[in-house]
Scaffold this motif. Structure first.
Motif, PDB file in Angstrom:
ATOM      1  N   LEU A 160      49.887  -6.828 -12.561  1.00 45.43           N
ATOM      2  CA  LEU A 160      48.674  -6.466 -13.295  1.00 45.43           C
ATOM      3  C   LEU A 160      47.606  -5.944 -12.337  1.00 45.43           C
ATOM      4  CD1 LEU A 160      46.899  -6.388 -15.861  1.00 45.43           C
ATOM      5  CD2 LEU A 160      46.300  -8.779 -15.382  1.00 45.43           C
ATOM      6  N   VAL A 177      45.897  -2.213 -12.432  1.00 46.21           N
ATOM      7  CA  VAL A 177      44.452  -2.057 -12.579  1.00 46.21           C
ATOM      8  C   VAL A 177      43.862  -1.346 -11.358  1.00 46.21           C
ATOM      9  CG1 VAL A 177      42.257  -3.310 -12.745  1.00 46.21           C
ATOM     10  CG2 VAL A 177      44.214  -4.004 -14.156  1.00 46.21           C
ATOM     11  N   VAL A 218      43.770  -2.777 -21.121  1.00 48.73           N
ATOM     12  CA  VAL A 218      44.651  -3.887 -20.722  1.00 48.73           C
ATOM     13  C   VAL A 218      44.813  -4.796 -21.935  1.00 48.73           C
ATOM     14  CG1 VAL A 218      44.992  -5.834 -19.158  1.00 48.73           C
ATOM     15  CG2 VAL A 218      43.805  -3.779 -18.345  1.00 48.73           C
ATOM     16  N   TRP A 270      51.201  -8.575 -19.572  1.00 49.92           N
ATOM     17  CA  TRP A 270      50.154  -7.645 -19.995  1.00 49.92           C
ATOM     18  C   TRP A 270      50.743  -6.248 -20.142  1.00 49.92           C
ATOM     19  CZ3 TRP A 270      50.038 -11.155 -16.133  1.00 49.92           C
ATOM     20  CH2 TRP A 270      49.097 -12.209 -16.218  1.00 49.92           C
ATOM     21  N   VAL A 307      49.310  -2.370 -19.570  1.00 48.40           N
ATOM     22  CA  VAL A 307      48.223  -1.516 -19.102  1.00 48.40           C
ATOM     23  C   VAL A 307      48.543  -0.076 -19.495  1.00 48.40           C
ATOM     24  CG1 VAL A 307      46.922  -0.679 -17.109  1.00 48.40           C
ATOM     25  CG2 VAL A 307      47.720  -3.048 -17.171  1.00 48.40           C
TER      26      VAL A 307
END
Length: 399
Positions: A26, A30, A64, A72, A74
């Motif tokens: 994650l 990001v 997200v 998760w 994204v």
């Protein structure tokens, strides 16, 4: 995700969808989004001013979502840059032509690749290292219309028309933390474009390269220089080879020697790449493969290949009549040399100015017809060995 057109911006967009099972995954996704967002203004061209300062996709937005089953998702939206993957372009056979014509086009295209993408990587360097510069993560199009670059005829025109773009920051690392994290971070990227320092790091770990100033400096600060240099060398040699059934015919001996040296290097690293991909794809034993490759002494062999290629490049340069070819050959030798201090700016300066185009303006991503293109960021093959361990590190999940 759905399909929608950004009518206000007139942007043809690409959507990257990343499934993240762990917190590090994650954080990586990001970071990629934040990096593109940081350079959003520099990836936005001014009207009538030609390409933007940075030849990368323009960040449009990201989201997200926490998944019900854990993990998760994204999603990143960015402008779709024009052209096709450089590796696809290189696989397409040109019309029959003299070997010297294909060679000249290779020189011009390789020089344009460095001229156009080195400034972008130089702007990124204070913030991040891309670590995955290769012919699958570079797009090539025609500057006049954004379509495929069609070659044949005048090689000078192909050089003037070539427009290169850099994509996929999925393996990028934070330049601020890399100086302390490199010893324990995964060795990443496409094995075929690894410089000697990446091979040494993957097989022997940080202690070994820490004892070699050139390898240590290359791994810490020059992975993108080496990646761009190897990609440009591929453009030069693959283009030249496309025009000759027998490279010994129709080309000076020093050039034939360089092309033969490239073929031997490329054949060997491609074989290793294929072996590693097979193990990852089938959930095989990466440790056993590493032991096998260790017996082949791949670290020493890739070092010998690169050393020989540097020598062949410099011999070619010393015997070349064209000043632009001499400049390119010396620049490429320096870019793949772990003991060289030549960086992106020095490389561009040594190549001289970009040839003038015979077009009114370049077609830019945001001037294309509005549409959203759902496009995967990379093919399975492109992700081969994107994260490899060295023996001191835990092995990645397989399968």
């Amino acid at each position: 995700g759905g399909r929608r057109a950004d009518e206000a911006q007139g942007v043809e967009a690409a959507l990257k969808d990343i499934a993240c099972k762990t917190m590090p995954e994650l954080q990586q996704a990001v970071f990629e989004a934040s990096l593109l967002e940081k350079f959003q203004h520099l990836a936005t061209p001014a009207a009538g001013q030609g390409p933007p300062a940075m030849r990368i996709p323009r960040f449009l937005g990201h989201s997200v979502e926490e998944q019900a089953g854990g993990g998760w998702r994204v999603r990143m939206a960015m402008s779709r840059v024009p052209g096709e993957c450089l590796d696809s372009f290189l696989k397409r056979a040109p019309p029959p032509e003299e070997p010297t014509v294909a060679l000249r086009r290779g020189v011009l295209l390789a020089a344009q690749l460095v001229r156009q993408l080195a400034p972008t990587l130089d702007r990124i360097a204070p913030h991040a290292w891309h670590r995955d510069v290769n012919s699958h993560n570079v797009l090539l199009g025609d500057a006049a219309d954004g379509g495929k670059l069609i070659v044949g005829g005048d090689p000078e025109e192909a050089g003037r028309s070539a427009s290169f773009w850099l994509i996929d920051f999925g393996l990028a690392v934070d330049a601020a933390t890399w100086p302390t994290q490199w010893p324990t971070a995964d060795v990443a990227g496409d094995v075929r474009y690894w410089p000697p320092s990446s091979f040494a790091m993957s097989f022997y770990g940080p202690d070994t390269i820490s004892g070699n100033k050139g390898l240590c400096t290359q791994y810490q600060t020059r992975l993108d220089v080496a990646g761009l240099g190897l990609t440009a060398l591929e453009v030069l040699c693959a283009t030249a080879l496309s025009g000759a059934s027998d490279i010994r015919e129709g080309l000076p001996g020093v050039w034939a020697n360089l092309l033969e040296g490239w073929e031997k290097y490329w054949g060997e690293v491609t074989r290793w790449h294929t072996m590693i991909f097979h193990v990852f794809a089938t959930g095989g034993d990466i440790t056993a493969l590493y032991q096998q490759l260790g017996k082949e002494d791949v670290v020493a062999r890739v070092g010998e290949h690169i050393k020989k290629l540097r020598g062949l490049l410099r011999t070619c340069a010393a015997n070349s009549e064209e000043a632009d070819a001499r400049g390119l050959l010396n620049v490429l030798a320096d870019m793949i040399d772990e003991d060289s201090a030549v960086g992106m700016r020095e490389a561009v300066a040594a190549l001289g100015p970009e040839p003038r185009r015979n077009v009114c303006r370049s077609l830019l991503p945001q001037l294309q017809s509005p549409a959203v293109v759902m496009r995967q960021s990379s093919t399975p093959q492109a992700g081969v060995a994107r994260h490899l361990p060295h023996p001191q590190m835990p092995l990645p999940p397989q399968g």
